[in-house]
Every structure is written in structure tokens, then in C-alpha cells.
Design an enzyme around this catalytic site. Sequence first.
Site, PDB file in Angstrom:
ATOM      1  N   TYR A 109     -36.398  -0.985  57.302  1.00  0.00           N
ATOM      2  CA  TYR A 109     -35.839   0.166  58.004  1.00  0.00           C
ATOM      3  C   TYR A 109     -35.145  -0.270  59.296  1.00  0.00           C
ATOM      4  O   TYR A 109     -34.344   0.485  59.846  1.00  0.00           O
ATOM      5  CB  TYR A 109     -36.921   1.189  58.342  1.00  0.00           C
ATOM      6  CG  TYR A 109     -37.624   1.798  57.163  1.00  0.00           C
ATOM      7  CD1 TYR A 109     -37.213   1.550  55.853  1.00  0.00           C
ATOM      8  CD2 TYR A 109     -38.725   2.633  57.347  1.00  0.00           C
ATOM      9  CE1 TYR A 109     -37.870   2.115  54.776  1.00  0.00           C
ATOM     10  CE2 TYR A 109     -39.390   3.201  56.269  1.00  0.00           C
ATOM     11  CZ  TYR A 109     -38.963   2.929  54.987  1.00  0.00           C
ATOM     12  OH  TYR A 109     -39.633   3.490  53.925  1.00  0.00           O
ATOM     13  N   LYS A 120     -44.210  -2.164  56.190  1.00  0.00           N
ATOM     14  CA  LYS A 120     -44.146  -2.804  54.874  1.00  0.00           C
ATOM     15  C   LYS A 120     -43.428  -4.145  54.966  1.00  0.00           C
ATOM     16  O   LYS A 120     -42.483  -4.293  55.752  1.00  0.00           O
ATOM     17  CB  LYS A 120     -43.393  -1.911  53.877  1.00  0.00           C
ATOM     18  CG  LYS A 120     -43.866  -0.470  53.836  1.00  0.00           C
ATOM     19  CD  LYS A 120     -42.993   0.373  52.916  1.00  0.00           C
ATOM     20  CE  LYS A 120     -43.181   1.846  53.162  1.00  0.00           C
ATOM     21  NZ  LYS A 120     -42.634   2.302  54.457  1.00  0.00           N
ATOM     22  N   ASP A 171     -44.761   6.214  59.368  1.00  0.00           N
ATOM     23  CA  ASP A 171     -44.436   5.227  58.335  1.00  0.00           C
ATOM     24  C   ASP A 171     -43.119   4.542  58.670  1.00  0.00           C
ATOM     25  O   ASP A 171     -42.110   5.210  58.909  1.00  0.00           O
ATOM     26  CB  ASP A 171     -44.337   5.914  56.971  1.00  0.00           C
ATOM     27  CG  ASP A 171     -43.925   4.946  55.877  1.00  0.00           C
ATOM     28  OD1 ASP A 171     -44.800   4.195  55.402  1.00  0.00           O
ATOM     29  OD2 ASP A 171     -42.732   4.933  55.517  1.00  0.00           O
ATOM     30  N   HIS A 184     -43.580  -3.765  49.886  1.00  0.00           N
ATOM     31  CA  HIS A 184     -42.609  -2.693  49.696  1.00  0.00           C
ATOM     32  C   HIS A 184     -42.341  -2.379  48.222  1.00  0.00           C
ATOM     33  O   HIS A 184     -42.194  -1.220  47.846  1.00  0.00           O
ATOM     34  CB  HIS A 184     -41.290  -3.051  50.386  1.00  0.00           C
ATOM     35  CG  HIS A 184     -40.537  -1.858  50.858  1.00  0.00           C
ATOM     36  ND1 HIS A 184     -39.927  -1.789  52.082  1.00  0.00           N
ATOM     37  CD2 HIS A 184     -40.289  -0.660  50.271  1.00  0.00           C
ATOM     38  CE1 HIS A 184     -39.330  -0.609  52.222  1.00  0.00           C
ATOM     39  NE2 HIS A 184     -39.535   0.093  51.141  1.00  0.00           N
TER      40      HIS A 184
END
Length: 486
Positions: free
Chosen positions: A269, A294, A264, A325
Site C-alpha cells: 500500500y 502484510k 489494516d 499477502h
Amino acid sequence: MQLRGAASPSDSDSGTISAASHPSETESRTENAGALEESGAETGHSDNVTSVLVAYFSCTGTTEQIAGWIAAETGADLYEIVPEEPYTQEDLAYYTGGRADQEQADASARPAISGSVENIGQYDVIFLGYPIWHGQAPRIISTFLESYDFSGVTIVPFCTSHSSGIGSSAENLHSLCPDTVTWLDGRRFSGDAAESDVTEWIDSLELPESEVQTVGEFNFETKTVLLNSGYEMPILGLGTYSLTDEECAVSIAALLEAGGRLIDTAYMYGNEAAVGQAIRDSDVPREEIFVITKLYPNQYSYAADAIDAALDKMGLDYIDMILLHHPGNGDVEAYLALERAVADGKVHSIGLSNWYVEELEEFLPHVNITPALVQNEIHPYYQENDVIPYIQSLGIVVQGWYPLGGRGYTAQLLGDETISAIAEAHGVSSAQVILRWNLQKGVVVIPGSSDPEHIRENLDLFGFALTDAEMDRINALDRNEKHDWY
């Protein structure tokens, strides 16, 4: 060269194959949301995925009707084989040297097909239907058989014709298949065939037992869950939130080496490129790895470009799943862009993150494809015991982020007296107890870690099981204590 002596596949002896007269004969089916969306396949199943497919090519509607009866009798999915270049009346006129005459005279002709069956591997039995053209199957059927690997599959041919039998058409098609295909004797149906004729024929067949997989049901043997998109997803893996590029490389390598296959990540990120590089550097086949990313709300206004950017950044041909998200302005439009990406084959499954009951009730009526997954914060101190059953009742899989409480809270959760006592009783760690508790509630887990030893431990969840009493003890720890703002 003109061919002679074969009956027309039309419902009369007119000698002309009628062109398609309704949209379903010239366009791919798009009624079913999910993996078969825009592929030409349709299913009537919301909770199960069948292992039987009826694939057919039809011009006058006769083959289509027989295919529909077979699907109804067997509970199969339907896939209409649609030519990329539709046939016209002129193309199909017999003995005129038209397109169909030319194709049938050329054994190497392979008319292109519009769309595809993305999840062809889920089918154990395929009924293959076609009209008889000049004594043989239309060459587009050869295209279909040569477009997929049917190893180990049982294929049952059927044809429609006024007078010609299935004859050598089935034998010639069989020769295009791998030796491991089981090819059953076919059947010809005339234009005046009745549904009872189809039922009688199917009852006479010795078909292999078909396993029906239930959407959302965890398989602890394969460690996977079947999504409503038709794809299987691992039920445990690795979250990469806050991991640096170097940590991503080490963590993903450790995950894959230990047998983990679910990763994931997210645009926010900042490590999508590192995730993609780690996947490409691995010896594990790409199709065995399930990667989730996402889109963040600041990308919703240009979602289509953001999807392409994610593909480019990760260096992948497709992304297994993309989520929104969390709710934000333009989220519906962004989700519709995800739907188009599914149709284009860029993304296999789509879903949402940080959507709860009210958000889902407001959002879902505006989209076409039901999310395959909703990812929310879930741990023993924030259990969402009202939200999880609601999401699951919609045929949507639930995935939990922060399963171990999240940064700043993990030590407290792992040190909880109740959890520690249960861990000691099973000879496992507190982290393993929490993750196993999630799995037994039907929640996919993606704990984050940069420690290879912890990553291996987090995957080792199938040597023990929690009792009902132990599940109840952990359920009683709920504080409705959220550890992040989403």
C-alpha cells in the site's frame, strides 16, 4: 552467611536441592502455538482461552507434578518459571555458600527469568507454586511477582517441602503485590502428596467465577473477537488500501476519534510509515490500537528483514498482526520467519491473506503456528459461503476485504434493490447493512474510506440487527463474482 534450620525442598533429607534433570525444568515451554509460544507457557485448549494460570518453579519435579494436577483440575494454563541462568547441582547445595544460599540470604536478590507470559492480563486467578528454600520461596518467585501488574487478580500460593510449612513465605510474597490483589491462604504439599489431596484443597477454595472466552466468537458488547493467539482484535475497523499519506492521517484520526481501533495496511500500500505516524500522533494508548500489515511475495525471500523494516517504517515497538499477502514462492519459509518474530516479541499474531480451502490444506501442514486470521475478498456478490465455515472450523478468524464491493463496484452494490430495501426498513445506510451482514456471519470488516463521515457511519453498526429472513435475502445475492484477481 549460611542459613540453618530449614528443610530441603528435595524429596529427601539430603540437604541438597537436586538440579533439574529434564529439559522442561531448564527450558521455556514451547508446545502451544500462539501468544504464549516461546514464553514458557503451555495450554491444552484449542477453542477456549482460560482465565486461570498455574505458574510454578520446580527443580526436582515435585512442584511440577503438583502444578500439573492443579492445572488438570481447574482447566488452567501452565507456565514454568525458568531461570535465565539455570541452577547447577553446585549452585543448589545447601550450606556451601553457593548461589542459592547467597540468593536466599539476600532479600533483594532477583534472579532473571527466561521468557514471559505475554498475555498475563487474561488471567483472573493465578496459582503460584514453588519449593521451600531455607524457609522461604526462592527469590525467582519475587522476580515473577514484580514482573507484572497483578492488580485485581486472585493469587493462590502453594509450596512443596519435606517438612517446612508455607508459613511466612506466602506472607512475604504477598507483601510484593498491589493492595488490590486477593491473596488466598496457601497450602504445603509433601513429596508423597496424592492427586486427591490437590483436588480436596481446590474444592475447599472460594475462587472467583472464571469466564472462559471462546476463540472466534464475536462479542458485540466489546466489539472484539478472541484470536487463537490469545489476543483480542476489534471486529471492525479501517482499510487503508490506496490511501495517500495525507489521507491516512485524516482517516486514522477520524477512526480513532470515533472509537475505532483496528487499522489494516500493507507493504504494497506504500503507506505503512503514514499509518505508524498517525498512531504515534494519536492520544489513544498504543495497546488499545490493533494494526495489521502484510508482507508481499517479493519480500518472502528476506522475510525476517522485511519484518524489521515494517517495524522501523511504522516506528512501533511491536506489530499486532502480520499477514502473508497472498500465496507465492517461499511462502512457507516466510511464514516460519513470522513465527520467529512472534517468539521474539516483534509480532503478536500472524495470518494469511487470499488463502482458500485448497491453499490452506496444502499450506498448514508445513507450519507450526495456526494462523490467527485469514483475510479474503468477501461481499454480497462474492460470499465464500463454502470457505468461511471451513476457515472458522480451524479456529481461525475470517476478515473480509472489499466488504463494500471494491472500487468501481461500490455504487452498484450499495444501490442493490434488496440491500436498499433492508436499509430503508432499519433507517440505516446500505453500507451499514452490508457491514452488519458480515459481522453476523462472523466476518471482521475493514472498509476503506478517506471520508470521516463515512468512517464514523461504518463504525455505527450496533444499533440494529438483521433478521434471519434479511440475512437470507442478502445471502441469495451471491454471484460468485470476484472483483480482484487475488
